[in-house]
Design a protein around this motif. Structure first.
Motif, PDB file in Angstrom:
ATOM      1  N   GLY A 146      59.286  21.265 -93.643  1.00 31.74           N
ATOM      2  CA  GLY A 146      60.130  22.217 -92.931  1.00 31.74           C
ATOM      3  C   GLY A 146      61.572  22.211 -93.403  1.00 31.74           C
ATOM      4  O   GLY A 146      62.017  21.331 -94.144  1.00 31.74           O
ATOM      5  N   PHE A 147      62.291  23.239 -92.929  1.00 32.87           N
ATOM      6  CA  PHE A 147      63.703  23.367 -93.223  1.00 32.87           C
ATOM      7  C   PHE A 147      64.506  22.463 -92.273  1.00 32.87           C
ATOM      8  O   PHE A 147      63.959  21.542 -91.666  1.00 32.87           O
ATOM      9  N   GLU A 148      65.772  22.758 -92.135  1.00 35.30           N
ATOM     10  CA  GLU A 148      66.612  21.981 -91.227  1.00 35.30           C
ATOM     11  C   GLU A 148      66.140  22.078 -89.777  1.00 35.30           C
ATOM     12  O   GLU A 148      66.597  21.321 -88.923  1.00 35.30           O
ATOM     13  N   THR A 149      65.197  22.973 -89.503  1.00 33.74           N
ATOM     14  CA  THR A 149      64.660  23.114 -88.148  1.00 33.74           C
ATOM     15  C   THR A 149      63.894  21.874 -87.715  1.00 33.74           C
ATOM     16  O   THR A 149      64.039  21.392 -86.585  1.00 33.74           O
ATOM     17  N   THR A 150      63.039  21.352 -88.592  1.00 33.91           N
ATOM     18  CA  THR A 150      62.170  20.227 -88.230  1.00 33.91           C
ATOM     19  C   THR A 150      62.691  18.883 -88.714  1.00 33.91           C
ATOM     20  O   THR A 150      62.224  17.840 -88.249  1.00 33.91           O
ATOM     21  N   ALA A 151      63.648  18.886 -89.646  1.00 34.37           N
ATOM     22  CA  ALA A 151      64.167  17.620 -90.171  1.00 34.37           C
ATOM     23  C   ALA A 151      64.789  16.730 -89.080  1.00 34.37           C
ATOM     24  O   ALA A 151      64.620  15.505 -89.128  1.00 34.37           O
ATOM     25  N   PRO A 152      65.514  17.287 -88.086  1.00 32.62           N
ATOM     26  CA  PRO A 152      66.086  16.407 -87.058  1.00 32.62           C
ATOM     27  C   PRO A 152      65.037  15.624 -86.273  1.00 32.62           C
ATOM     28  O   PRO A 152      65.260  14.450 -85.944  1.00 32.62           O
ATOM     29  N   SER A 153      63.899  16.255 -85.973  1.00 32.65           N
ATOM     30  CA  SER A 153      62.864  15.532 -85.216  1.00 32.65           C
ATOM     31  C   SER A 153      62.293  14.387 -86.046  1.00 32.65           C
ATOM     32  O   SER A 153      61.978  13.314 -85.506  1.00 32.65           O
ATOM     33  N   ALA A 154      62.184  14.593 -87.367  1.00 31.36           N
ATOM     34  CA  ALA A 154      61.724  13.509 -88.239  1.00 31.36           C
ATOM     35  C   ALA A 154      62.745  12.379 -88.263  1.00 31.36           C
ATOM     36  O   ALA A 154      62.396  11.189 -88.184  1.00 31.36           O
ATOM     37  N   VAL A 178      67.922  25.569 -96.639  1.00 30.10           N
ATOM     38  CA  VAL A 178      67.813  27.018 -96.790  1.00 30.10           C
ATOM     39  C   VAL A 178      68.872  27.622 -97.709  1.00 30.10           C
ATOM     40  O   VAL A 178      68.574  28.514 -98.505  1.00 30.10           O
ATOM     41  N   VAL A 179      70.120  27.163 -97.639  1.00 32.33           N
ATOM     42  CA  VAL A 179      71.194  27.811 -98.402  1.00 32.33           C
ATOM     43  C   VAL A 179      70.997  27.688 -99.912  1.00 32.33           C
ATOM     44  O   VAL A 179      71.164  28.682-100.638  1.00 32.33           O
ATOM     45  N   ILE A 206      72.015  24.138 -88.048  1.00 27.85           N
ATOM     46  CA  ILE A 206      73.137  24.045 -88.991  1.00 27.85           C
ATOM     47  C   ILE A 206      74.324  24.928 -88.608  1.00 27.85           C
ATOM     48  O   ILE A 206      75.409  24.793 -89.168  1.00 27.85           O
ATOM     49  N   GLY A 207      74.130  25.876 -87.674  1.00 27.61           N
ATOM     50  CA  GLY A 207      75.194  26.797 -87.314  1.00 27.61           C
ATOM     51  C   GLY A 207      75.335  27.911 -88.341  1.00 27.61           C
ATOM     52  O   GLY A 207      74.424  28.177 -89.127  1.00 27.61           O
ATOM     53  N   TYR A 254      72.600  36.227 -82.938  1.00 26.91           N
ATOM     54  CA  TYR A 254      71.807  35.341 -82.079  1.00 26.91           C
ATOM     55  C   TYR A 254      72.718  34.365 -81.319  1.00 26.91           C
ATOM     56  O   TYR A 254      72.399  33.193 -81.179  1.00 26.91           O
ATOM     57  N   SER A 255      73.823  34.872 -80.831  1.00 25.33           N
ATOM     58  CA  SER A 255      74.839  34.010 -80.222  1.00 25.33           C
ATOM     59  C   SER A 255      74.370  33.351 -78.929  1.00 25.33           C
ATOM     60  O   SER A 255      74.959  32.358 -78.492  1.00 25.33           O
ATOM     61  N   ARG A 256      73.319  33.882 -78.304  1.00 24.85           N
ATOM     62  CA  ARG A 256      72.825  33.260 -77.078  1.00 24.85           C
ATOM     63  C   ARG A 256      72.172  31.903 -77.365  1.00 24.85           C
ATOM     64  O   ARG A 256      71.938  31.106 -76.447  1.00 24.85           O
ATOM     65  N   VAL A 257      71.870  31.635 -78.640  1.00 21.69           N
ATOM     66  CA  VAL A 257      71.231  30.374 -79.021  1.00 21.69           C
ATOM     67  C   VAL A 257      72.025  29.643 -80.107  1.00 21.69           C
ATOM     68  O   VAL A 257      72.194  28.428 -80.051  1.00 21.69           O
ATOM     69  N   VAL A 258      72.494  30.375 -81.109  1.00 22.96           N
ATOM     70  CA  VAL A 258      73.145  29.775 -82.280  1.00 22.96           C
ATOM     71  C   VAL A 258      74.652  29.670 -82.071  1.00 22.96           C
ATOM     72  O   VAL A 258      75.299  30.652 -81.678  1.00 22.96           O
ATOM     73  N   LYS A 259      75.193  28.510 -82.356  1.00 24.89           N
ATOM     74  CA  LYS A 259      76.640  28.279 -82.279  1.00 24.89           C
ATOM     75  C   LYS A 259      77.183  28.034 -83.685  1.00 24.89           C
ATOM     76  O   LYS A 259      76.479  27.549 -84.558  1.00 24.89           O
ATOM     77  N   GLU A 260      78.449  28.349 -83.884  1.00 22.95           N
ATOM     78  CA  GLU A 260      79.052  28.252 -85.219  1.00 22.95           C
ATOM     79  C   GLU A 260      78.900  26.855 -85.827  1.00 22.95           C
ATOM     80  O   GLU A 260      78.595  26.696 -86.998  1.00 22.95           O
ATOM     81  N   GLY A 261      79.096  25.835 -85.002  1.00 26.64           N
ATOM     82  CA  GLY A 261      79.032  24.462 -85.505  1.00 26.64           C
ATOM     83  C   GLY A 261      77.653  23.851 -85.484  1.00 26.64           C
ATOM     84  O   GLY A 261      77.474  22.694 -85.897  1.00 26.64           O
ATOM     85  N   GLY A 262      76.658  24.591 -85.005  1.00 30.09           N
ATOM     86  CA  GLY A 262      75.294  24.084 -84.957  1.00 30.09           C
ATOM     87  C   GLY A 262      75.082  23.041 -83.876  1.00 30.09           C
ATOM     88  O   GLY A 262      75.846  22.945 -82.916  1.00 30.09           O
ATOM     89  N   ASN A 263      74.038  22.246 -84.055  1.00 30.34           N
ATOM     90  CA  ASN A 263      73.679  21.201 -83.091  1.00 30.34           C
ATOM     91  C   ASN A 263      74.179  19.860 -83.624  1.00 30.34           C
ATOM     92  O   ASN A 263      73.614  19.298 -84.563  1.00 30.34           O
ATOM     93  N   LYS A 264      75.234  19.339 -83.038  1.00 34.78           N
ATOM     94  CA  LYS A 264      75.890  18.141 -83.565  1.00 34.78           C
ATOM     95  C   LYS A 264      74.995  16.911 -83.502  1.00 34.78           C
ATOM     96  O   LYS A 264      75.034  16.057 -84.389  1.00 34.78           O
TER      97      LYS A 264
END
Length: 390
Positions: A146-154, A178-179, A206-207, A254-264
């Motif tokens: 997976g992308f950065e979506t699943t890497a944090p859970s790993a 992704v980038v 990643i924001g 998608y501002s209701r979910v995504v923030k500029e700085g991502g999930n710290k």
């Protein structure tokens, strides 16, 4: 808006489609020279097909399907490595379900399981950690995809394993970024793009800041989008509005979910456990510099590539399969010669037909070659016929 049905309001859809039509005409695009926008995420691709978004868009706006399906971009050699790990004695190999039927050079994980390998489907790496605790005499390997979506859970699972002192657990990391993939696409002279509908799930982590290289270096606008019909249509409208105003920016629909700085918290865990590889092979895109994640030396005891002997050989794709060109956005699924005939979800030749986020699977599942696509294909054939007659 608070409820799902509001994001599927047909009247709002009609209004956005009308505005997209007007903006695209003002920009000077037509059916012979359509405006090309790539939706990066496989989740967006399936939403587009499921809700018929491509069919309601004007003929001068074309959606290109990108490499945002992590299973689809997995090269055959890494699949062979996974199967080799799974077939080792005393190993329980765990994986997400999407990866089970992806064909390697000789077989799939599902076929290896049928031949006796202990391969189990899980919903998260924490399920694998639980299996490790329940089977202390076995080595448990999780197929990290997976992308950065699943890497944090790993990453968080490795940290949990360290805290609990669980030594029979490891991860075969195939996490990608992704980038760098978008940069590789933009360096392809065969692919003409005017903008990107950016991935929603990855961006939750990643924001929006990492995408600025796309707008600033490559001068392509990008709008991070949600997954409902109005999300996607509004993102397309925002891209066209940018072009009309002469702007080239990263915007967040998608501002209701995504923030500029991502999930710290997620980014911190990833930064602690993973480091960027010098390069990583992608199906159809080849080696992309700094596009994959490996486990740091500090957590090497949880790295299956260090813990076990992995063949790590490059394997060419099947000649009949054109997944690489589809992932690059150069071809549409229906342009592949084996699509829907030799290659089906029941008997896949390539990864794009296997994954729930694959473009070929989406085309096949929703059972139609879209009228707009057929019209374009017929127009191209007529043009070639006309030239041959001359």
């Amino acid at each position: 808006m608070k409820y799902v049905k509001e994001f599927r309001d047909p009247h709002k859809v009609q209004g956005l489609v009308k505005e997209i039509d007007e903006l695209s005409k003002k920009l000077g695009y037509n059916s012979d020279r359509p405006l090309k926008i790539m939706e990066v995420c496989g989740g967006h691709t399936h939403s587009i097909f499921k809700y018929g978004i491509e069919e309601v868009l004007p003929n001068n706006v074309e959606l290109i399907h990108g490499p945002g399906c992590p299973v689809c971009v997995m090269p055959r050699g890494r699949l062979d490595d996974a199967i080799a790990l799974a077939e080792k004695p005393n190993v329980i190999f765990t994986t997400f379900g999407d990866a089970m039927r992806v064909p390697g050079s000789q077989k799939s994980l599902l076929q290896a399981k049928a031949q006796g390998a202990d391969i189990r489907m899980v919903y998260s790496p924490l399920d694998s950690l639980k299996i490790a605790k329940e089977n202390p005499e076995k080595e448990i390997i999780f197929f990290g995809l997976g992308f950065e979506t699943t890497a944090p859970s790993a990453a968080l699972t490795i940290l949990q394993a360290e805290t609990e002192g669980i030594e029979n657990f490891s991860i075969f990391s195939n996490h990608v970024l992704v980038v760098p993939a978008l940069e590789a696409l933009l360096s392809n002279p065969d692919l003409e793009l005017q903008g990107f509908v950016g991935p929603g799930h990855v961006s939750m982590v990643i924001g929006t800041e990492p995408y600025r290289v796309i707008s600033e270096k490559y001068q392509k606008p990008l709008v991070v989008s949600g997954f409902e019909p109005l999300d996607i249509l509004q993102s397309i409208w925002m891209l066209l509005q940018q072009m009309l105003e002469g702007r080239c920016e990263v915007e967040n629909q998608y501002s209701r979910v995504v923030k500029e700085g991502g999930n710290k918290v997620a980014l911190e865990a990833m930064g602690k456990v993973f480091e960027v590889r010098d390069k990583f092979e992608w199906r159809g895109l080849g080696d992309i510099p700094e596009s994959g994640l490996k486990i740091t030396d500090a957590y090497g005891c949880f790295d299956a590539e260090i813990k076990f002997c992995v063949p790590n050989k490059k394997v060419a794709d099947a000649k009949a399969c054109q997944c690489g060109e589809i992932l690059k956005g150069v071809l549409k699924p229906w342009q592949c010669k084996v699509f829907g005939t030799a290659c089906t979800p029941e008997n896949p030749i390539g990864t794009c037909m296997v994954s729930s986020e694959g473009a070929c699977a989406a085309y096949y599942k929703y059972g139609r070659l879209f009228k707009k696509e057929e019209g374009r294909r017929k127009k191209e054939e007529d043009k070639v016929f006309s030239l041959n007659m001359k």
